[in-house]
Design an enzyme around this catalytic site. Structure first.
Site, mmCIF file in Angstrom:
data_model
loop_
_atom_site.group_PDB
_atom_site.id
_atom_site.type_symbol
_atom_site.label_atom_id
_atom_site.label_comp_id
_atom_site.label_asym_id
_atom_site.label_seq_id
_atom_site.Cartn_x
_atom_site.Cartn_y
_atom_site.Cartn_z
ATOM 1 N N ASP A 9 0.867 -1.168 0.000
ATOM 2 C CA ASP A 9 0.000 0.000 0.000
ATOM 3 C C ASP A 9 0.915 1.233 0.000
ATOM 4 O O ASP A 9 2.117 1.125 0.274
ATOM 5 C CB ASP A 9 -0.874 -0.030 1.253
ATOM 6 C CG ASP A 9 -1.640 1.249 1.486
ATOM 7 O OD1 ASP A 9 -2.354 1.686 0.568
ATOM 8 O OD2 ASP A 9 -1.510 1.820 2.586
ATOM 9 N N ASP A 11 -0.219 5.161 0.946
ATOM 10 C CA ASP A 11 -0.474 6.150 2.000
ATOM 11 C C ASP A 11 -0.510 5.487 3.370
ATOM 12 O O ASP A 11 -1.355 4.632 3.648
ATOM 13 C CB ASP A 11 -1.796 6.881 1.731
ATOM 14 C CG ASP A 11 -1.712 7.783 0.518
ATOM 15 O OD1 ASP A 11 -0.655 8.394 0.321
ATOM 16 O OD2 ASP A 11 -2.699 7.875 -0.237
#
Length: 266
Positions: A9, A11
């Site tokens: 991922d 953020d």
């Protein structure tokens, strides 16, 4: 088992970007003279909705207004979000968002071992490119075999679509990859795709439910930021999560536990 891919991922996982996103949203709201301002507490709650445009829509749904005004503001969401992305990209380009401890180290260890890093994120491709170039230099994007972003799938996290897309482009089965996340929605998305997941929360997500994660750490750690109490508490080999221990420890987690996590929360 042979590990073929690490899927990250962005953020909160690669970098703690959420404060920059919050400020960028507020700057965009000011530019459009909306009179909105998200403080940290409000934004922490809004992060339960994945996707920037979706987050604006969720906030708009809480406001009282006429049907005509709601329609006008809803139609403005793409423009507001585009302006927000410009502000965010500017923040990143200024070099104010470093990678979290151990991220670059683990990516380089994986590459040296013949394992392919990839990205599965709900953020935009522009945001990903800006962060990778700022933190890893001109070759940052090339370090990842696949970069799958939110606009490429119909349903965003916690739906597993983005991870399934990344696995499809990698040509890798889920049991030969490991996901890295920082949020409950991210964990559900990875689990829904059949992936074992290492979770490293931030301030924004530290109160989330991470039961079912294959490993839960404050961060990945490195020589400059060793993990407190390690080795001996969560890790065996050292004070940071190295690639050999990742393969040995995380790949031992039965996949049936991953499936049960998603089935119980979907």
């Amino acid at each position: 088992m042979s590990l073929e891919a690490l899927i990250f991922d962005v953020d909160g996982t690669l970098a703690d970007t959420e404060e920059a996103h919050r400020l960028a949203f507020n700057n965009a709201f000011e530019r459009f003279r909306l009179g909105w301002k998200w403080n940290q507490d409000a934004y922490r709650e809004l992060l339960k909705t994945t996707g920037g445009k979706e987050r604006i829509a969720a906030y708009l749904a809480t406001k009282t207004m006429s049907a005509a005004e709601r329609k006008r503001l809803t139609e403005m969401i793409p423009a507001i979000h585009a302006e927000k992305t410009k502000f965010y990209s500017s923040f990143v380009a200024d070099g104010n968002l470093p990678l979290r401890p151990g991220v670059q180290r683990l990516i380089e260890e994986a590459l040296a071992a013949g394992c392919r890093p990839a990205i599965a994120s709900t953020t935009t491709a522009a945001n990903v490119d800006a962060l990778l170039t700022s933190t890893l230099g001109p070759r940052g994007i090339e370090m990842f075999s696949v970069i799958a972003c939110g606009d490429q799938v119909r349903a965003k996290k916690p739906a597993p679509d983005i991870y399934r897309l990344a696995l499809q482009h990698l040509g890798v089965e889920a049991d030969r990859a490991i996901a890295f996340e920082d949020s409950h929605n991210g964990l559900l998305a990875a689990a829904g795709a059949g992936l074992r997941t290492v979770v490293t929360p931030t301030y924004w997500t530290e109160d989330h439910d991470f039961s079912g994660a294959a490993m839960l750490l404050p961060h990945l750690g490195d020589a400059q930021r060793p993990l407190e109490g390690e080795p001996g508490t969560l890790l065996q080999d050292g004070a940071w999560l190295g690639y050999p221990e990742l393969v040995r420890r995380v790949c031992e987690r039965p996949l049936c536990e991953v499936g049960a996590l998603y089935a119980g929360a979907a």
